[in-house]
Design an enzyme around this catalytic site. Structure first.
Site, PDB file in Angstrom:
ATOM      1  N   GLY A 233       0.774  -1.267   0.090  1.00 36.30           N
ATOM      2  CA  GLY A 233       0.025  -0.179   0.085  1.00 36.30           C
ATOM      3  C   GLY A 233       0.755   1.236   0.052  1.00 36.30           C
TER       4      GLY A 233
ATOM      5  N   ASP B 214      -2.552 -14.010   3.804  1.00 33.38           N
ATOM      6  CA  ASP B 214      -3.880 -13.564   4.451  1.00 33.38           C
ATOM      7  C   ASP B 214      -3.826 -13.364   5.759  1.00 33.38           C
ATOM      8  OD1 ASP B 214      -6.332 -13.173   4.727  1.00 33.38           O
ATOM      9  OD2 ASP B 214      -7.280 -15.195   3.931  1.00 33.38           O
TER      10      ASP B 214
ATOM     11  N   LEU C 133       1.406   3.540   2.260  1.00 30.28           N
ATOM     12  CA  LEU C 133       1.834   3.904   3.514  1.00 30.28           C
ATOM     13  C   LEU C 133       3.025   2.658   3.748  1.00 30.28           C
ATOM     14  CD1 LEU C 133       2.761   5.399   6.126  1.00 30.28           C
ATOM     15  CD2 LEU C 133       0.976   4.245   7.167  1.00 30.28           C
TER      16      LEU C 133
ATOM     17  N   LYS D 196     -11.733   1.461  13.210  1.00 34.24           N
ATOM     18  CA  LYS D 196     -10.183   1.713  13.588  1.00 34.24           C
ATOM     19  C   LYS D 196     -10.241   2.047  15.010  1.00 34.24           C
ATOM     20  CE  LYS D 196      -7.258   1.737  11.334  1.00 34.24           C
ATOM     21  NZ  LYS D 196      -6.151   0.772  10.841  1.00 34.24           N
TER      22      LYS D 196
ATOM     23  N   TYR E 206     -15.907   3.208   9.058  1.00 34.00           N
ATOM     24  CA  TYR E 206     -14.463   3.045   8.890  1.00 34.00           C
ATOM     25  C   TYR E 206     -13.632   3.550  10.340  1.00 34.00           C
ATOM     26  CZ  TYR E 206      -9.862   4.769   7.948  1.00 34.00           C
ATOM     27  OH  TYR E 206      -8.541   5.011   7.986  1.00 34.00           O
TER      28      TYR E 206
ATOM     29  N   ALA F 240      -4.913  -2.260   6.415  1.00 37.13           N
ATOM     30  CA  ALA F 240      -6.598  -2.017   6.757  1.00 37.13           C
ATOM     31  C   ALA F 240      -7.313  -1.674   5.511  1.00 37.13           C
ATOM     32  CB  ALA F 240      -6.215  -0.719   7.516  1.00 37.13           C
TER      33      ALA F 240
END
Length: 299
Positions: free
Chosen positions: A10, A43, A12, A135, A131, A67
């Site tokens: 990803g 996974d 980041l 988190k 979302y 995430a």
């Protein structure tokens, strides 16, 4: 010291991986969605495989970037988001206790409702959408494991080098500015954001992992750039750098109504003084937004 990175493909995660490449530390880069370039497929929902990989690698630090970060996608798959953002994170914290590594759980400014910024690490959370709730629940899951070394690192909207512009909510605005087809775009000019460069965060994490401190690092840290922008203002910056007209982008200064009113907080500025006061060498090491993009887009 061994470093394990989840979500290493990803925006980041890949920046964190790149930053640790300049250190002598062995790095294991995990990804579930992309392969190649030394990425190890895993996974994270498969707890047996996760246990096996981490037990064999014996990491000292696990930087958990994986995430579901897209609020609109999260709403369509609540079960999958719960598993990745909460259950997987809790499991990694349990392993942090038994395998004795430090877990960095990357969280978000969206755990706050945006009504009373700036938010300190101890400020009350009140996420407005699924979302943000997952988190926040992920934070609680990792922090509730007694005896585990855990750092929750809250960050705002991110930008930086990315395989595709659509990988970042900031980078994607380049496509809007560059679309000179005549299509008109209505762009948010209501909510304030603090776009933060993933390279800065990655370099800070390297320095944090090597930081010698007599007392424990606080369980929740905030990392954020200080420059405020609306999405419309970001588009204006891109138009200026690229020397493109922006008449096709129309500012929308109205407060969101209906369903959208509960999904996008107005201003979730993160208060970073406690992070700065840690004394990590180089401090936050923040890049200026327009300056970075001017250099990056020249390449």
């Amino acid at each position: 010291m061994k470093i394990l990175i989840t979500g290493a493909s990803g925006v980041l995660g890949s920046a964190v991986r790149e930053a640790f490449k300049s250190t002598p530390h062995p790095v294991l880069a995990l990804s579930n969605t992309r392969t190649g370039d030394g990425l190890v497929p895993l996974d994270l929902a498969n707890t047996q495989e996760v246990d096996k990989v981490l037990t064999e690698f014996k990491p000292n630090w696990v930087i958990h970037c994986a995430a579901e970060r897209r609020p609109d996608v999260a709403e369509k798959n609540p079960e999958g988001v719960q598993k990745l953002n909460v259950d997987v994170s809790g499991h990694l914290a349990s392993l942090a206790k038994s395998l004795k590594y430090t877990l960095v759980y990357v969280s978000t400014d969206y755990v706050f409702d945006g009504t009373s910024p700036p938010y300190t690490p101890s400020a009350r959370t009140n996420p407005l959408q699924l979302y943000g709730r997952t988190k926040r629940d992920g934070e609680q899951a990792v922090l509730s494991v007694n005896g585990a070394k855990v750092i929750v690192l809250r960050v705002p909207v991110l930008y930086g080098p990315a395989p595709k512009n659509s990988d970042s909510a900031v980078n994607i605005l380049l496509d809007v500015v560059q679309d000179q087809s005549g299509k008109q775009y209505k762009m948010d000019h209501y909510a304030t954001r603090y776009p933060t460069n993933v390279v800065d965060i990655a370099n800070f994490l390297v320095r944090l992992s090597e930081f010698k401190r007599s007392t424990a690092i606080p369980p929740i840290l905030h990392y954020s750039a200080a420059e405020p922008f609306t999405k419309y203002e970001i588009c204006l910056v891109f138009a200026k750098i690229l020397n493109l007209p922006h008449g096709h982008i129309v500012p929308d200064s109205e407060a969101p109504k209906g369903d959208s009113a509960t999904t996008r907080p107005r201003d979730c500025q993160l208060y970073t003084k406690e992070t700065e006061d840690l004394g990590v060498e180089g401090g936050l090491g923040l890049t200026l937004f327009e300056e970075w993009w001017s250099e990056y887009l020249k390449k």
